[in-house]
Design a protein around this motif. Structure first.
Motif, PDB file in Angstrom:
ATOM      1  N   ILE A  31      -4.431  15.144   5.954  1.00 40.58           N
ATOM      2  CA  ILE A  31      -3.459  14.299   6.662  1.00 40.58           C
ATOM      3  C   ILE A  31      -2.615  13.594   5.443  1.00 40.58           C
ATOM      4  CG2 ILE A  31      -2.919  12.364   8.284  1.00 40.58           C
ATOM      5  CD1 ILE A  31      -4.443  14.434   9.595  1.00 40.58           C
ATOM      6  N   ARG A  32      -1.417  13.868   5.520  1.00 41.53           N
ATOM      7  CA  ARG A  32      -0.290  13.467   4.498  1.00 41.53           C
ATOM      8  C   ARG A  32       0.615  12.410   5.109  1.00 41.53           C
ATOM      9  NH1 ARG A  32       2.259  18.621   1.308  1.00 41.53           N
ATOM     10  NH2 ARG A  32       3.142  18.598   3.390  1.00 41.53           N
ATOM     11  N   ASN A  33       0.937  11.464   4.261  1.00 41.56           N
ATOM     12  CA  ASN A  33       1.728  10.477   4.443  1.00 41.56           C
ATOM     13  C   ASN A  33       3.139  11.317   4.521  1.00 41.56           C
ATOM     14  OD1 ASN A  33       4.031   8.414   4.070  1.00 41.56           O
ATOM     15  ND2 ASN A  33       2.298   7.051   3.870  1.00 41.56           N
ATOM     16  N   PRO A  34       3.925  11.392   5.270  1.00 41.57           N
ATOM     17  CA  PRO A  34       5.407  11.989   5.037  1.00 41.57           C
ATOM     18  C   PRO A  34       6.472  11.661   4.239  1.00 41.57           C
ATOM     19  CG  PRO A  34       5.518  10.457   7.227  1.00 41.57           C
ATOM     20  CD  PRO A  34       4.017  10.177   6.526  1.00 41.57           C
ATOM     21  N   VAL A  35       6.076  10.472   3.501  1.00 40.11           N
ATOM     22  CA  VAL A  35       7.088   9.912   2.517  1.00 40.11           C
ATOM     23  C   VAL A  35       6.680  10.484   1.091  1.00 40.11           C
ATOM     24  CG1 VAL A  35       8.009   7.957   1.457  1.00 40.11           C
ATOM     25  CG2 VAL A  35       7.697   7.925   4.045  1.00 40.11           C
ATOM     26  N   TYR A  62       6.296  10.073  -2.864  1.00 44.78           N
ATOM     27  CA  TYR A  62       6.351   8.974  -3.855  1.00 44.78           C
ATOM     28  C   TYR A  62       7.677   9.252  -4.835  1.00 44.78           C
ATOM     29  CZ  TYR A  62       4.843   5.288  -7.095  1.00 44.78           C
ATOM     30  OH  TYR A  62       5.092   4.014  -7.739  1.00 44.78           O
ATOM     31  N   ARG A  63       8.175   8.239  -5.379  1.00 43.50           N
ATOM     32  CA  ARG A  63       9.240   8.461  -6.177  1.00 43.50           C
ATOM     33  C   ARG A  63       9.042   8.818  -7.562  1.00 43.50           C
ATOM     34  NH1 ARG A  63       8.915   2.854  -5.369  1.00 43.50           N
ATOM     35  NH2 ARG A  63       8.739   1.634  -7.229  1.00 43.50           N
ATOM     36  N   ASP A  64       7.660   8.801  -7.803  1.00 49.28           N
ATOM     37  CA  ASP A  64       7.358   8.972  -9.353  1.00 49.28           C
ATOM     38  C   ASP A  64       6.159   9.666  -9.440  1.00 49.28           C
ATOM     39  OD1 ASP A  64       6.836   9.276 -12.049  1.00 49.28           O
ATOM     40  OD2 ASP A  64       6.794   7.146 -12.519  1.00 49.28           O
ATOM     41  N   GLN A  78       2.957   9.775  -0.981  1.00 52.38           N
ATOM     42  CA  GLN A  78       2.521   8.410  -1.467  1.00 52.38           C
ATOM     43  C   GLN A  78       1.140   7.971  -0.718  1.00 52.38           C
ATOM     44  OE1 GLN A  78       5.723   5.750  -0.363  1.00 52.38           O
ATOM     45  NE2 GLN A  78       4.973   5.525   1.668  1.00 52.38           N
ATOM     46  N   GLY A  79       0.894   9.004   0.188  1.00 49.32           N
ATOM     47  CA  GLY A  79      -0.597   8.770   0.742  1.00 49.32           C
ATOM     48  C   GLY A  79      -1.185  10.058   1.184  1.00 49.32           C
ATOM     49  N   CYS A  80      -2.569  10.078   1.242  1.00 50.28           N
ATOM     50  CA  CYS A  80      -3.261  11.291   1.626  1.00 50.28           C
ATOM     51  C   CYS A  80      -4.703  11.185   2.179  1.00 50.28           C
ATOM     52  CB  CYS A  80      -2.960  12.256   0.811  1.00 50.28           C
ATOM     53  SG  CYS A  80      -3.333  14.001   1.264  1.00 50.28           S
ATOM     54  N   ARG A  81      -5.021  11.892   3.213  1.00 53.44           N
ATOM     55  CA  ARG A  81      -6.483  11.762   3.501  1.00 53.44           C
ATOM     56  C   ARG A  81      -7.147  13.362   3.344  1.00 53.44           C
ATOM     57  NH1 ARG A  81      -4.926   8.177   8.824  1.00 53.44           N
ATOM     58  NH2 ARG A  81      -2.970   8.634   8.077  1.00 53.44           N
ATOM     59  N   VAL A  82      -8.272  13.447   2.831  1.00 53.63           N
ATOM     60  CA  VAL A  82      -8.831  14.727   2.989  1.00 53.63           C
ATOM     61  C   VAL A  82     -10.218  14.548   3.671  1.00 53.63           C
ATOM     62  CG1 VAL A  82      -9.826  16.484   1.619  1.00 53.63           C
ATOM     63  CG2 VAL A  82      -7.465  15.497   0.900  1.00 53.63           C
ATOM     64  N   PHE A  83     -10.735  15.126   4.754  1.00 52.59           N
ATOM     65  CA  PHE A  83     -11.544  15.157   5.320  1.00 52.59           C
ATOM     66  C   PHE A  83     -12.718  16.252   5.325  1.00 52.59           C
ATOM     67  CE2 PHE A  83      -8.754  12.448   7.789  1.00 52.59           C
ATOM     68  CZ  PHE A  83      -9.447  11.538   8.091  1.00 52.59           C
ATOM     69  N   LEU A  84     -13.840  16.251   4.584  1.00 60.01           N
ATOM     70  CA  LEU A  84     -14.610  17.670   4.524  1.00 60.01           C
ATOM     71  C   LEU A  84     -15.750  17.487   5.652  1.00 60.01           C
ATOM     72  CD1 LEU A  84     -14.833  18.521   0.854  1.00 60.01           C
ATOM     73  CD2 LEU A  84     -13.236  19.425   2.464  1.00 60.01           C
ATOM     74  N   SER A  85     -16.747  18.415   5.655  1.00 61.05           N
ATOM     75  CA  SER A  85     -17.773  18.367   6.506  1.00 61.05           C
ATOM     76  C   SER A  85     -18.571  16.863   6.622  1.00 61.05           C
ATOM     77  CB  SER A  85     -18.715  19.548   6.372  1.00 61.05           C
ATOM     78  OG  SER A  85     -19.373  19.197   5.426  1.00 61.05           O
ATOM     79  N   SER A  86     -18.811  16.348   5.214  1.00 60.15           N
ATOM     80  CA  SER A  86     -19.524  15.201   4.986  1.00 60.15           C
ATOM     81  C   SER A  86     -19.133  14.332   4.263  1.00 60.15           C
ATOM     82  CB  SER A  86     -20.920  15.803   4.662  1.00 60.15           C
ATOM     83  OG  SER A  86     -21.397  16.877   5.423  1.00 60.15           O
ATOM     84  N   CYS A  87     -17.597  14.214   4.180  1.00 62.80           N
ATOM     85  CA  CYS A  87     -17.144  13.188   3.317  1.00 62.80           C
ATOM     86  C   CYS A  87     -15.782  13.131   3.634  1.00 62.80           C
ATOM     87  CB  CYS A  87     -17.301  13.314   1.834  1.00 62.80           C
ATOM     88  SG  CYS A  87     -16.618  14.675   1.093  1.00 62.80           S
ATOM     89  N   PHE A  88     -15.271  11.786   2.825  1.00 66.74           N
ATOM     90  CA  PHE A  88     -13.851  11.513   3.397  1.00 66.74           C
ATOM     91  C   PHE A  88     -13.302  10.736   2.078  1.00 66.74           C
ATOM     92  CE2 PHE A  88     -11.465   7.733   4.742  1.00 66.74           C
ATOM     93  CZ  PHE A  88     -10.330   8.251   5.232  1.00 66.74           C
ATOM     94  N   VAL A  89     -12.158  11.266   1.663  1.00 70.32           N
ATOM     95  CA  VAL A  89     -11.212  10.273   0.509  1.00 70.32           C
ATOM     96  C   VAL A  89      -9.860  10.214   1.299  1.00 70.32           C
ATOM     97  CG1 VAL A  89     -12.761  11.271  -1.169  1.00 70.32           C
ATOM     98  CG2 VAL A  89     -10.447  12.193  -0.571  1.00 70.32           C
ATOM     99  N   ARG A  90      -9.269   9.110   0.728  1.00 72.25           N
ATOM    100  CA  ARG A  90      -7.791   8.428   1.064  1.00 72.25           C
ATOM    101  C   ARG A  90      -7.402   7.486  -0.057  1.00 72.25           C
ATOM    102  NH1 ARG A  90      -6.298   4.990   6.500  1.00 72.25           N
ATOM    103  NH2 ARG A  90      -4.109   5.143   6.187  1.00 72.25           N
ATOM    104  N   TYR A  91      -6.123   7.767  -0.145  1.00 76.10           N
ATOM    105  CA  TYR A  91      -5.213   7.011  -1.148  1.00 76.10           C
ATOM    106  C   TYR A  91      -3.830   6.526  -0.334  1.00 76.10           C
ATOM    107  CZ  TYR A  91      -1.990  10.683  -2.396  1.00 76.10           C
ATOM    108  OH  TYR A  91      -1.002  11.656  -2.561  1.00 76.10           O
ATOM    109  N   GLU A  92      -3.444   5.403  -0.452  1.00 78.64           N
ATOM    110  CA  GLU A  92      -2.247   5.009  -0.055  1.00 78.64           C
ATOM    111  C   GLU A  92      -1.572   3.856  -0.860  1.00 78.64           C
ATOM    112  OE1 GLU A  92      -0.816   6.298   2.726  1.00 78.64           O
ATOM    113  OE2 GLU A  92      -2.367   6.816   3.857  1.00 78.64           O
TER     114      GLU A  92
END
Length: 280
Positions: A118-122, A124-126, A200-214
């Motif tokens: 899942i990606r934030n649609p915006v 990031y400027r840098d 500027q933000g993103c979520r990655v889901f695998l079968s057994s884990c999840f990471v996100r930054y914003e």
């Protein structure tokens, strides 16, 4: 609640009314009951021999259980039965929980090809400054996630050169051992480079884990749970030995991108029969 992705194995078709279908209903009902008892994690199996079905439900540990966890699992159980009707291998991802079942005993393993992003649609400027900080940020987070004392989602934050605060979080399902959790999270983080630039933000889901930054706070408990990390030099977070997961297709959904794979890679054939709770 809206699921962020789902996976219905196209090679796992079963007839309606079969023993496997009944066992799927059994494990899903057991997950619902376990969540109502405020269990953040539950694993069940139902059936004997080739008709056995294994099921898992996992909630984040940083949010109110009754407000977020129980409704999430209840909705996931309902949706996965509709979306993956007639399939014996399925998974559904939400921000607050995941639900999965299969005829393969997948407990303690993860599948790097089962992916949703899942990606934030915006943008990031840098982007270079943002992505240079993701490495040290998530190295710190992953080290804390695999700590045996940890029981839920781990969060941290760092400040970008522009003064903007970058927030990160990660979680493994509680059936994974530290080695498996580490590998799952590193594999997920590697997808930031593949699927998330220059967002500027993103979520990655695998079968057994999840990471996100914003670049904004994305949980209600960040004030209490976040720890600041001093500025660090650029470093490579993922070694070349970690395989690249596959994404088969993308589709647009409310300004975000989501993906689903075409196969699974679980090979854990541990003998396990009956109907029981593996862990609460």
């Amino acid at each position: 609640m809206v699921p962020h992705g789902h996976y219905c194995n196209p090679h796992s078709s079963i007839p309606t009314g079969s023993p496997v279908s009944a066992n799927i209903k059994n494990v899903l009902a057991a997950m619902t009951r376990a969540s109502q008892l405020e269990n953040l994690f539950s694993g069940f199996s139902s059936g004997v021999g080739e008709n056995t079905v294994y099921g898992l439900a996992n909630c984040r540990g940083d949010l109110n259980i009754r407000q977020y966890c129980i409704p999430c699992i209840q909705d996931a159980v309902q949706q996965i039965q509709k979306i993956c009707l007639g399939k014996s291998d399925a998974q559904i991802w939400y921000d607050y929980c995941i639900v999965r079942y299969s005829r393969e005993n997948f407990f303690g393993t993860f599948d790097g090809s089962r992916l949703a992003t899942i990606r934030n649609p915006v943008d990031y400027r840098d982007p270079p400054s943002l992505f240079s900080r993701l490495g040290p940020l998530f190295r710190n987070i992953i080290n804390r996630v695999v700590d045996p004392a940890n029981t839920g989602m781990v969060k941290a934050q760092t400040v970008l050169p522009s003064g903007v605060t970058l927030y990160g979080g990660a979680l493994c399902t509680r059936d994974l051992r530290p080695v498996g959790c580490t590998l799952c999270l590193y594999t997920a983080v590697r997808h930031f480079d593949s699927f998330c630039k220059p967002k500027q933000g993103c979520r990655v889901f695998l079968s057994s884990c999840f990471v996100r930054y914003e670049i904004y706070r994305f949980t209600a408990s960040l004030d209490a749970g976040f720890k600041k990390i001093p500025g660090q030099a650029i470093e490579k977070l993922i070694g070349d030995e970690f395989g690249q997961a596959k994404q088969v297709h993308n589709y647009k959904n409310n300004g975000y991108i989501s993906g689903s794979p075409a196969n699974n890679g679980y090979k854990n054939n541990t003998s396990d029969t009956g109907y029981h709770c593996l862990r609460k």
